[in-house]
Design an enzyme around this catalytic site. Sequence first.
Site, mmCIF file in Angstrom:
data_model
loop_
_atom_site.group_PDB
_atom_site.id
_atom_site.type_symbol
_atom_site.label_atom_id
_atom_site.label_comp_id
_atom_site.label_asym_id
_atom_site.label_seq_id
_atom_site.Cartn_x
_atom_site.Cartn_y
_atom_site.Cartn_z
ATOM 1 N N ASN A 83 6.864 -3.294 -10.166
ATOM 2 C CA ASN A 83 6.094 -2.235 -10.824
ATOM 3 C C ASN A 83 5.755 -2.606 -12.258
ATOM 4 O O ASN A 83 6.529 -3.277 -12.943
ATOM 5 C CB ASN A 83 6.875 -0.924 -10.804
ATOM 6 C CG ASN A 83 7.068 -0.424 -9.387
ATOM 7 O OD1 ASN A 83 6.367 -0.863 -8.480
ATOM 8 N ND2 ASN A 83 8.020 0.474 -9.195
ATOM 9 N N HIS A 100 5.499 -8.507 -12.191
ATOM 10 C CA HIS A 100 4.040 -8.425 -12.257
ATOM 11 C C HIS A 100 3.530 -7.889 -13.586
ATOM 12 O O HIS A 100 2.405 -7.408 -13.663
ATOM 13 C CB HIS A 100 3.517 -7.565 -11.098
ATOM 14 C CG HIS A 100 3.787 -8.177 -9.756
ATOM 15 N ND1 HIS A 100 3.882 -7.446 -8.607
ATOM 16 C CD2 HIS A 100 3.981 -9.475 -9.407
ATOM 17 C CE1 HIS A 100 4.127 -8.271 -7.582
ATOM 18 N NE2 HIS A 100 4.205 -9.499 -8.043
ATOM 19 N N THR A 166 9.099 -0.954 -1.208
ATOM 20 C CA THR A 166 8.060 -1.990 -1.208
ATOM 21 C C THR A 166 7.632 -2.280 0.222
ATOM 22 O O THR A 166 8.450 -2.302 1.130
ATOM 23 C CB THR A 166 8.524 -3.283 -1.934
ATOM 24 O OG1 THR A 166 7.562 -4.311 -1.703
ATOM 25 C CG2 THR A 166 9.885 -3.754 -1.501
HETATM 26 P P1 NAD Z 1 3.006 -0.947 -1.738
HETATM 27 O O1 NAD Z 1 2.144 0.184 -2.195
HETATM 28 O O2 NAD Z 1 2.381 -2.092 -1.026
HETATM 29 O O3 NAD Z 1 4.099 -0.328 -0.778
HETATM 30 C C1 NAD Z 1 4.743 0.872 -1.142
HETATM 31 C C2 NAD Z 1 5.910 1.069 -0.207
HETATM 32 O O4 NAD Z 1 6.620 2.189 -0.679
HETATM 33 C C3 NAD Z 1 5.488 1.360 1.237
HETATM 34 O O5 NAD Z 1 6.256 0.534 2.101
HETATM 35 C C4 NAD Z 1 5.868 2.831 1.421
HETATM 36 O O6 NAD Z 1 6.338 3.108 2.731
HETATM 37 C C5 NAD Z 1 6.978 2.992 0.417
HETATM 38 N N1 NAD Z 1 7.131 4.352 -0.095
HETATM 39 C C6 NAD Z 1 6.199 5.330 -0.233
HETATM 40 N N2 NAD Z 1 6.757 6.429 -0.747
HETATM 41 C C7 NAD Z 1 8.076 6.140 -0.928
HETATM 42 C C8 NAD Z 1 9.182 6.858 -1.437
HETATM 43 N N3 NAD Z 1 9.056 8.136 -1.864
HETATM 44 N N4 NAD Z 1 10.380 6.244 -1.484
HETATM 45 C C9 NAD Z 1 10.536 4.956 -1.056
HETATM 46 N N5 NAD Z 1 9.527 4.233 -0.564
HETATM 47 C C10 NAD Z 1 8.316 4.815 -0.511
HETATM 48 O O7 NAD Z 1 3.838 -1.404 -2.999
HETATM 49 P P2 NAD Z 1 4.447 -2.793 -3.418
HETATM 50 O O8 NAD Z 1 5.100 -3.428 -2.231
HETATM 51 O O9 NAD Z 1 5.244 -2.504 -4.640
HETATM 52 O O10 NAD Z 1 3.178 -3.673 -3.829
HETATM 53 C C11 NAD Z 1 2.196 -3.104 -4.686
HETATM 54 C C12 NAD Z 1 1.800 -3.922 -5.878
HETATM 55 O O11 NAD Z 1 0.940 -3.102 -6.687
HETATM 56 C C13 NAD Z 1 2.965 -4.284 -6.746
HETATM 57 O O12 NAD Z 1 2.934 -5.641 -6.886
HETATM 58 C C14 NAD Z 1 2.736 -3.597 -8.093
HETATM 59 O O13 NAD Z 1 2.560 -4.559 -9.128
HETATM 60 C C15 NAD Z 1 1.446 -2.848 -7.985
HETATM 61 N N6 NAD Z 1 1.616 -1.379 -8.172
HETATM 62 C C16 NAD Z 1 2.479 -0.915 -9.132
HETATM 63 C C17 NAD Z 1 2.679 0.448 -9.299
HETATM 64 C C18 NAD Z 1 3.651 0.927 -10.366
HETATM 65 O O14 NAD Z 1 3.859 0.235 -11.338
HETATM 66 N N7 NAD Z 1 4.284 2.100 -10.186
HETATM 67 C C19 NAD Z 1 2.004 1.359 -8.482
HETATM 68 C C20 NAD Z 1 1.120 0.848 -7.503
HETATM 69 C C21 NAD Z 1 0.945 -0.521 -7.369
#
Ligand code: NAD
Length: 224
Positions: A83, A100, A166
């Site tokens: 994140n 990231h 994730t």
């Molecule tokens: P992803 O969006 O690909 O996957 C999110 C995962 O979280 C899914 O498997 C989903 O089932 C799960 N999820 C959804 N709600 C949940 C909850 N309440 N509790 C637990 N799990 C839950 O995310 P990723 O694998 O982190 O990849 C996304 C990329 O995008 C990252 O590399 C990141 O850099 C970026 N990103 C970051 C943010 C942030 O900083 N908060 C937000 C969105 C995307």
Amino acid sequence: MVLTGAGISAESGISTFRDNGGLWENYSIYEVATPEAFEKNPALVLDFYNQRRRQLHQVQPNAAHLALVDLEAKYDVKIITQNIDNLHEKAGSSQVLHLHGELFKARSSRNPNLIIHHETDIQLGDLAADGSQLRPHVVWFGEAVPAMEEAASLVAHADIFIVIGTSLNVYPAAGLVDFCKPNCEKYLVNPEIVYNIPKDYRVIKEKAGIGVPALVKELLQKGE
Ligand code: NAD
């Protein structure tokens, strides 16, 4: 060791990345999260991250971020996060490695090591110390992940590895689940099925806000 993804921040009100059909806050990642996008339309990319940065001033850590802080009472907890938000730090976790990048940092578009703390909007024309356009300190798709080597070494030495929120779709970060030593205890917290997870992980099929505090409670009792 803990590996977190966008899912841990979902209950704080930050959208995940793939949960809405591959859209992140209604944008295609190819329009806002690649070096090519920044070259083609820098104003759009800066605006996207400016919105994310403004949102970050409004949101708070949730029960999952806070539980990982409690875990430090008995364990040497190191968090690797995909994140770019700062919710682990805001909760009080002491060892956080951002794979990231970080929304509250900006960098030179010429030199990836020229990084400054930056909590406000970045506009076209805002320059780094080397005279190049400032850009978000975020690893975009297609760019190298400089912290990956350190992350892999941390996971390889872990006695316990917890993977939270994730989809394991973004590489090389997703490959970290295969780096554990054989006798490492491994947990996955995710309300949905994660297809890439190796069979020897104990799966806790809950949202982070429920599953993480429950696991932390169990681990703290075990440590007594
Ligand atoms: P992803 O969006 O690909 O996957 C999110 C995962 O979280 C899914 O498997 C989903 O089932 C799960 N999820 C959804 N709600 C949940 C909850 N309440 N509790 C637990 N799990 C839950 O995310 P990723 O694998 O982190 O990849 C996304 C990329 O995008 C990252 O590399 C990141 O850099 C970026 N990103 C970051 C943010 C942030 O900083 N908060 C937000 C969105 C995307």
